[in-house]
Design an enzyme around this catalytic site. Sequence first.
Site, PDB file in Angstrom:
ATOM      1  N   HIS A 197       0.833  -1.201   0.000  1.00  0.00           N
ATOM      2  CA  HIS A 197       0.000   0.000   0.000  1.00  0.00           C
ATOM      3  C   HIS A 197       0.866   1.249   0.000  1.00  0.00           C
ATOM      4  CE1 HIS A 197      -0.386   1.090   4.596  1.00  0.00           C
ATOM      5  NE2 HIS A 197       0.851   0.905   4.234  1.00  0.00           N
TER       6      HIS A 197
ATOM      7  N   CYS B 150       4.937   5.122   5.423  1.00  0.00           N
ATOM      8  CA  CYS B 150       3.816   4.541   4.678  1.00  0.00           C
ATOM      9  C   CYS B 150       3.425   5.405   3.474  1.00  0.00           C
ATOM     10  CB  CYS B 150       2.613   4.307   5.601  1.00  0.00           C
ATOM     11  SG  CYS B 150       2.750   2.747   6.501  1.00  0.00           S
TER      12      CYS B 150
ATOM     13  N   HIS C 166       5.005  -0.240  -0.464  1.00  0.00           N
ATOM     14  CA  HIS C 166       5.752  -1.155   0.418  1.00  0.00           C
ATOM     15  C   HIS C 166       4.741  -2.138   0.974  1.00  0.00           C
ATOM     16  CE1 HIS C 166       4.000   1.910   2.947  1.00  0.00           C
ATOM     17  NE2 HIS C 166       3.892   0.962   3.851  1.00  0.00           N
TER      18      HIS C 166
ATOM     19  N   HIS D 235       3.091  -4.978   3.926  1.00  0.00           N
ATOM     20  CA  HIS D 235       2.879  -5.323   5.340  1.00  0.00           C
ATOM     21  C   HIS D 235       2.342  -6.744   5.410  1.00  0.00           C
ATOM     22  CE1 HIS D 235       3.440  -1.349   7.119  1.00  0.00           C
ATOM     23  NE2 HIS D 235       2.720  -0.831   6.128  1.00  0.00           N
TER      24      HIS D 235
ATOM     25  N   ASP E  12      -4.757 -10.765  -0.678  1.00  0.00           N
ATOM     26  CA  ASP E  12      -3.415 -11.326  -0.490  1.00  0.00           C
ATOM     27  C   ASP E  12      -2.551 -11.115  -1.740  1.00  0.00           C
ATOM     28  OD1 ASP E  12      -1.446 -12.688   0.996  1.00  0.00           O
ATOM     29  OD2 ASP E  12      -1.919 -14.558  -0.058  1.00  0.00           O
ATOM     30  N   HIS E  13      -1.336 -10.620  -1.515  1.00  0.00           N
ATOM     31  CA  HIS E  13      -0.380 -10.356  -2.598  1.00  0.00           C
ATOM     32  C   HIS E  13      -0.914  -9.354  -3.624  1.00  0.00           C
ATOM     33  CE1 HIS E  13       1.705 -13.624  -0.682  1.00  0.00           C
ATOM     34  NE2 HIS E  13       2.765 -13.375  -1.420  1.00  0.00           N
TER      35      HIS E  13
ATOM     36  N   GLU F 281      -1.297  -4.135  11.524  1.00  0.00           N
ATOM     37  CA  GLU F 281      -0.365  -3.914  10.418  1.00  0.00           C
ATOM     38  C   GLU F 281       1.059  -4.261  10.866  1.00  0.00           C
ATOM     39  OE1 GLU F 281      -0.819  -0.317   7.534  1.00  0.00           O
ATOM     40  OE2 GLU F 281       0.721   0.211   8.978  1.00  0.00           O
TER      41      GLU F 281
HETATM   42 NI    NI Z   1       2.519   1.066   5.435  1.00  0.00          NI
END
Ligand code: NI
Length: 134
Positions: free
Chosen positions: A13, A32, A38, A40, A78-79, A123
């Site tokens: 995200h 972020c 990047h 999580h 996911d992914h 997160e």
């Molecule tokens: Ni983040």
Amino acid sequence: MKICRRETFNAAHRLFRSEWSDEKNREVFGKCSHPNYHGHNYVVEVFVDGPIDPITGFVIDLKVLKTLIQEEIIERFDHRNLNLDCKEFEGINPTTENIAVVIWQLLRKKIDAKFGLEVHVAETEKNKVIFGGE
Ligand code: NI
């Protein structure tokens, strides 16, 4: 009685507001807001509450809840890149708070209204949000 199923997914995200400068985004969203996204490792805990069914001894069959979370949440996110790949986050910053709201809304449609529903999303190991409806 409240029961819980825990699942995990990995997603990318970026938190930002397009009308803000990079400096302002960094100031508000920190790492972020990194422009190239990047990832999580998200931990989702879904709590369902209601009475114990006297026939089965369950509140809700955890196998059914597991499958529901897999199909509605994990396969969807996911992914993925939450900003770019997921229409659920169009125009919405994919903060942990908003992820919890989106997950709650998706599951609420599929879980009988007679049950209470609460969604926890973490997160990192140190931060967690909880959403149980409006
Ligand atoms: Ni983040």
